[in-house]
Design a protein around this motif. Structure first.
Motif, PDB file in Angstrom:
ATOM      1  N   GLN A 116      34.773  55.941  28.017  1.00 25.38           N
ATOM      2  CA  GLN A 116      35.870  54.980  28.087  1.00 25.38           C
ATOM      3  C   GLN A 116      35.499  53.760  28.936  1.00 25.38           C
ATOM      4  N   GLY A 117      35.321  52.690  28.571  1.00 21.00           N
ATOM      5  CA  GLY A 117      35.339  51.612  29.515  1.00 21.00           C
ATOM      6  C   GLY A 117      36.495  50.870  29.885  1.00 21.00           C
ATOM      7  N   TYR A 118      36.791  51.414  31.262  1.00 21.44           N
ATOM      8  CA  TYR A 118      38.373  50.974  31.899  1.00 21.44           C
ATOM      9  C   TYR A 118      38.098  49.622  32.373  1.00 21.44           C
ATOM     10  N   ILE A 119      39.158  48.757  32.061  1.00 17.30           N
ATOM     11  CA  ILE A 119      39.461  47.653  32.633  1.00 17.30           C
ATOM     12  C   ILE A 119      40.581  47.773  33.221  1.00 17.30           C
ATOM     13  N   ILE A 120      41.065  47.736  34.595  1.00 17.13           N
ATOM     14  CA  ILE A 120      42.244  48.027  35.231  1.00 17.13           C
ATOM     15  C   ILE A 120      42.684  46.497  35.687  1.00 17.13           C
ATOM     16  N   LEU A 121      43.851  46.245  35.072  1.00 19.50           N
ATOM     17  CA  LEU A 121      44.388  44.927  35.270  1.00 19.50           C
ATOM     18  C   LEU A 121      45.689  44.730  36.036  1.00 19.50           C
ATOM     19  N   ASN A 122      45.937  46.071  36.787  1.00 21.29           N
ATOM     20  CA  ASN A 122      47.281  46.095  37.706  1.00 21.29           C
ATOM     21  C   ASN A 122      46.414  46.534  38.973  1.00 21.29           C
ATOM     22  N   GLU A 123      46.320  45.701  40.142  1.00 19.90           N
ATOM     23  CA  GLU A 123      45.617  46.175  41.303  1.00 19.90           C
ATOM     24  C   GLU A 123      46.485  46.893  42.271  1.00 19.90           C
ATOM     25  N   GLU A 124      48.016  46.778  41.866  1.00 20.68           N
ATOM     26  CA  GLU A 124      49.015  47.716  42.495  1.00 20.68           C
ATOM     27  C   GLU A 124      48.731  49.208  42.009  1.00 20.68           C
ATOM     28  N   ALA A 125      48.266  49.367  41.028  1.00 22.42           N
ATOM     29  CA  ALA A 125      48.277  50.952  40.585  1.00 22.42           C
ATOM     30  C   ALA A 125      47.344  51.684  41.250  1.00 22.42           C
ATOM     31  N   THR A 126      47.560  52.939  41.308  1.00 23.61           N
ATOM     32  CA  THR A 126      46.885  54.012  41.964  1.00 23.61           C
ATOM     33  C   THR A 126      45.446  54.002  41.582  1.00 23.61           C
ATOM     34  N   ALA A 127      45.270  53.933  40.155  1.00 24.25           N
ATOM     35  CA  ALA A 127      43.894  54.017  39.775  1.00 24.25           C
ATOM     36  C   ALA A 127      43.157  52.943  40.434  1.00 24.25           C
ATOM     37  N   ALA A 128      43.744  51.377  40.606  1.00 30.23           N
ATOM     38  CA  ALA A 128      42.912  50.493  40.929  1.00 30.23           C
ATOM     39  C   ALA A 128      42.684  50.861  42.557  1.00 30.23           C
ATOM     40  N   LYS A 129      43.755  51.176  43.311  1.00 33.46           N
ATOM     41  CA  LYS A 129      43.484  51.531  44.799  1.00 33.46           C
ATOM     42  C   LYS A 129      42.423  52.495  45.025  1.00 33.46           C
ATOM     43  N   LEU A 130      42.202  53.455  44.085  1.00 32.72           N
ATOM     44  CA  LEU A 130      41.364  54.556  44.270  1.00 32.72           C
ATOM     45  C   LEU A 130      39.794  54.164  43.912  1.00 32.72           C
ATOM     46  N   THR A 131      39.935  53.398  42.912  1.00 34.98           N
ATOM     47  CA  THR A 131      38.464  52.862  42.471  1.00 34.98           C
ATOM     48  C   THR A 131      37.913  51.323  43.067  1.00 34.98           C
ATOM     49  N   GLY A 132      38.963  50.795  43.702  1.00 37.64           N
ATOM     50  CA  GLY A 132      38.588  49.461  44.163  1.00 37.64           C
ATOM     51  C   GLY A 132      38.451  48.715  43.107  1.00 37.64           C
ATOM     52  N   ALA A 133      39.229  48.736  42.083  1.00 38.54           N
ATOM     53  CA  ALA A 133      39.002  47.876  40.783  1.00 38.54           C
ATOM     54  C   ALA A 133      39.700  46.480  41.163  1.00 38.54           C
ATOM     55  N   LYS A 134      38.911  45.365  40.680  1.00 43.00           N
ATOM     56  CA  LYS A 134      39.468  44.107  40.897  1.00 43.00           C
ATOM     57  C   LYS A 134      40.069  43.372  39.441  1.00 43.00           C
ATOM     58  N   ALA A 135      41.238  43.160  39.493  1.00 38.93           N
ATOM     59  CA  ALA A 135      41.731  42.349  38.016  1.00 38.93           C
ATOM     60  C   ALA A 135      40.983  41.302  37.914  1.00 38.93           C
ATOM     61  N   PRO A 136      40.358  40.867  36.505  1.00 35.57           N
ATOM     62  CA  PRO A 136      39.884  39.860  35.993  1.00 35.57           C
ATOM     63  C   PRO A 136      40.830  38.361  36.599  1.00 35.57           C
ATOM     64  N   ARG A 137      40.238  37.281  37.031  1.00 35.27           N
ATOM     65  CA  ARG A 137      40.716  36.265  37.658  1.00 35.27           C
ATOM     66  C   ARG A 137      41.442  35.354  36.591  1.00 35.27           C
ATOM     67  N   ASP A 138      40.762  35.598  35.409  1.00 33.95           N
ATOM     68  CA  ASP A 138      41.556  34.704  34.309  1.00 33.95           C
ATOM     69  C   ASP A 138      40.914  35.344  32.710  1.00 33.95           C
ATOM     70  N   GLU A 139      41.338  34.722  31.805  1.00 36.24           N
ATOM     71  CA  GLU A 139      41.042  34.930  30.521  1.00 36.24           C
ATOM     72  C   GLU A 139      39.527  35.157  30.096  1.00 36.24           C
ATOM     73  N   GLU A 140      38.947  34.287  30.798  1.00 39.14           N
ATOM     74  CA  GLU A 140      37.513  34.088  30.580  1.00 39.14           C
ATOM     75  C   GLU A 140      36.690  35.344  31.222  1.00 39.14           C
ATOM     76  N   GLU A 141      36.953  35.473  32.340  1.00 40.17           N
ATOM     77  CA  GLU A 141      36.333  36.930  33.139  1.00 40.17           C
ATOM     78  C   GLU A 141      36.882  38.370  32.286  1.00 40.17           C
ATOM     79  N   LEU A 142      38.153  38.063  31.816  1.00 39.11           N
ATOM     80  CA  LEU A 142      38.264  39.556  31.001  1.00 39.11           C
ATOM     81  C   LEU A 142      37.655  39.461  29.723  1.00 39.11           C
ATOM     82  N   ILE A 143      37.103  38.192  29.129  1.00 38.70           N
ATOM     83  CA  ILE A 143      36.567  38.346  27.694  1.00 38.70           C
ATOM     84  C   ILE A 143      34.923  38.802  28.259  1.00 38.70           C
ATOM     85  N   ALA A 144      34.344  38.343  29.432  1.00 35.32           N
ATOM     86  CA  ALA A 144      33.277  38.662  29.729  1.00 35.32           C
ATOM     87  C   ALA A 144      33.136  40.185  29.929  1.00 35.32           C
TER      88      ALA A 144
END
Length: 229
Positions: A116-144
């Motif tokens: 599963q390729g996770y893209i975590i888009l809520n930086e306040e979520a437990t999963a984001a804090k645990l993994t250090g995930a940074k939400a894409p800054r804009d649509e172009e970054e998400l599409i990338a």
């Protein structure tokens, strides 16, 4: 066709949270396509086995999201191995996965296992804090990120995760337009039939989780909303 290809709706149950027998009965008989077992914290072998054994009384598909070695339990219909794509911490992309393969690689049921390729888009979520995930800054970054997962890495599942917050449906729509071979999962903030239907317009599979523990009837209403589309 993969073992999860027919799923339109799935409930996600956390082994670290309590659910009554009556509520579990309603969930498993709701018409949902699958139950996914997984959580960001507090997942152990014992609570995962306990939840699986209770779900196994029903005919619904039951899959495990393997987030910890302690929670790797045999006996599920299928297994998802998450890779967090929008973090710079390698342990959440390949590190922990390699540890798992060194420990249990001989026993992995490969035909029933999918990345599963996770893209975590809520930086306040437990999963984001645990993994250090940074939400894409804009649509172009998400599409990338989506193109990398779908075209370059050829991952079978891409999971857009807002975890507790309802997401931007326009971003979900744009992501869906750039998926060519992967199955697109959406999860986060679905607490009504209306929101479930909105997500189902663009995602292949809609995952409903937290609302199960707060408003069971609202959770159950999401099944029909997704299946009607």
């Amino acid at each position: 066709m993969n073992w999860y290809s027919h799923w339109r709706h799935a409930f996600k149950l956390d082994p670290d949270k309590n659910i009554s027998d009556e509520a579990l009965d309603a969930v498993c008989l709701s018409g949902t396509d699958a139950i996914i077992v997984g959580g960001s914290s507090g997942v152990t072998f014992e609570n995962t086995v306990d939840l699986m054994s209770r779900i196994r009384r029903y005919e619904v598909d039951c899959a495990l999201e393997v987030s910890t070695l302690e929670g790797a339990v045999p006996g599920f219909d299928g297994y998802f191995v998450p890779l967090v794509l929008n973090t710079d911490r390698a342990e959440w992309i390949i590190g922990r996965q390699l540890e798992g393969l060194k420990e249990y690689g001989t026993f992995v049921p490969w035909d029933e296992t999918a990345a599963q390729g996770y893209i975590i888009l809520n930086e306040e979520a437990t999963a984001a804090k645990l993994t250090g995930a940074k939400a894409p800054r804009d649509e172009e970054e998400l599409i990338a990120h989506v193109r990398m997962a779908d075209r370059l890495m050829r991952l079978p599942v891409i999971y857009l995760e807002y975890s507790g917050r309802f997401g931007d449906m326009e971003l979900l729509k744009q992501a869906s337009r750039h998926v060519s071979q992967a199955r697109l999962f959406y999860g986060g903030g679905i607490d009504s039939a209306e929101k479930a239907g909105m997500a189902a317009e663009h995602a292949h599979t809609v995952v409903v989780g937290n609302i199960l523990y707060n408003d069971l009837q609202a959770a159950l209403s999401t099944v029909g909303a997704v299946k009607r589309l």
